[in-house]
Write a protein that holds these residues in place. Sequence first.
Motif, short mmCIF file in Angstrom:
data_model
loop_
_atom_site.label_atom_id
_atom_site.label_comp_id
_atom_site.label_asym_id
_atom_site.label_seq_id
_atom_site.Cartn_x
_atom_site.Cartn_y
_atom_site.Cartn_z
N GLU A 151 33.19 46.39 -1.54
CA GLU A 151 33.38 46.18 -0.10
C GLU A 151 32.32 45.29 0.53
OE1 GLU A 151 35.27 50.48 0.99
OE2 GLU A 151 33.63 50.33 -0.40
N LEU B 23 30.54 53.28 0.63
CA LEU B 23 31.00 51.91 0.35
C LEU B 23 30.73 51.59 -1.12
CD1 LEU B 23 28.09 50.24 0.19
CD2 LEU B 23 28.36 50.17 2.64
N THR B 24 31.26 50.45 -1.55
CA THR B 24 30.87 49.91 -2.85
C THR B 24 30.17 48.57 -2.59
OG1 THR B 24 33.08 48.93 -3.05
CG2 THR B 24 32.69 50.98 -4.24
#
Length: 418
Positions: free
Chosen positions: A7, A197-198
């Motif tokens: 993300e 999140l990534t």
Amino acid sequence: MPLPRPEVDVAIVGGGIVGLATAHRLLERRPDLEVVVLEREPEVGQQQSSRNSGVLHAGLYYTPGSAKARWSRAGKPLLERFCTEHGVPVARTGKVVVAVDRTELPALDALAERARANGVEIHRLGPEGLRDHEPHVTGVAGLWTPETAVTDFHAVCHALTDAIRHAGGEVRTSTEVVDLHTRDHQVDVTSTRGHELTARAVVVCGGLQADRLLAATATATATATATGAPTHDDVRIVPIRGSWLELRPDQRHLVRGNIYPVPTGGGLPFLGVHLTRRVDGQVWVGPNAVPVLARNGRSPSSVDGNDVRDLLAFPGTWRLARAHARVAAGELWRDRSLSAMVRAVQRYVPAIEAAHLRRGPWGVRAQLVDRSGRLVDDFTVRELGRTIHLVNAPSPAATSALAIGAELAGRAGAVLRS
Ligand SMILES: Cc1cc2nc3c(=O)[nH]c(=O)nc-3n(C[C@H](O)[C@H](O)[C@H](O)COP(=O)(O)OP(=O)(O)OC[C@H]3O[C@@H](n4cnc5c(N)ncnc54)[C@H](O)[C@@H]3O)c2cc1C
């Protein structure tokens, strides 16, 4: 099945001065990147970055060639320029180091030599030269550097936050990261809310929680454990409080700039009780260095069960306590007794009396200790998978923030290219 695209490009854990400086430097170099700072407090810079002396250190004390020496020398002018350009108050007030008797002269000369090796402008002073700079100081000799400056590091944090947002980055507060898991080419970042999140790379500047964030990564990263990378068992953050006394406004004329004793330290990397005229004109006396039982306590004597357990379970704590019991006892005594602290400053500014002082603020230092009980002196960075951890960032990390930030930004760039 391939993982979905991360993300964000880089997540930075910790919105203290160093995490924010890292995001700022990253966006200066690569405005195309998506950068998010994750900070657990409701506001940036609430921990060490707003509870310090506010001194931009010139670099007298640090071992030549060390990261502290290199990054403080590089970082100080960068931060002075940043302050000037962003309307943050900054003033070059200079500093004297005072030798009160002849026994301190060898240490004073060694300090002058070290300062010169670090490229600091330094002048040797006699008793009169000392008084020219600081009329109320008494000593047999001293050093003067015009390079030492003061600022408000908390205001710097807010200016960095504005700069990051202006460049398109995000600063997400009230977000406590609890797990960092490297999988293939991305890191899953989990907060207390769950999946946060990534990211393609993560930089961790967690200050007082640096060791726990290292553990949150190391335990989750099979490759790191397999390559023998350090775990929470190797190092521990020991919280060391510094408290200040404040000079009454009608006595502030006793101090023009920064007045420091010759450091004795007893083998510890603290600079001794000193006097600082802050950028807003207040004069602070201190800080002392007292081991405490809470990393983020609400009061100077708070006790946190988790923090105590962590300290007791770590062999390095016991070895540290045994090696420095006498110094710690002295610090604890000075912490309790106003008159002991006053005597420490009267050695070089005899005009200061107990009646001129009132209790001031306090802050807790994040000091990394290894298993042998050694206080890790230099700034320390460790990489695990796609995460880069700044595990030791004691003073002068605020002074050095933009240079440390450049280093961490460079390392994050290398992870993105890998
Ligand atoms: C008493 C004292 C005097 C000092 N004097 C000076 C000085 O005069 N000059 C100087 O250069 N330096 C000084 N220092 C040192 C300086 O303040 C620190 O080195 C510097 O502020 C470190 O910045 P940081 O961003 O690494 O840490 P911090 O400011 O502590 O920031 C770390 C951030 O990480 C956040 N965080 C922690 N865990 C998590 C998590 N799980 N998820 C999300 N966020 C998290 C915290 O909330 C915090 O905001 C002093 C320090 C103290 C305590």
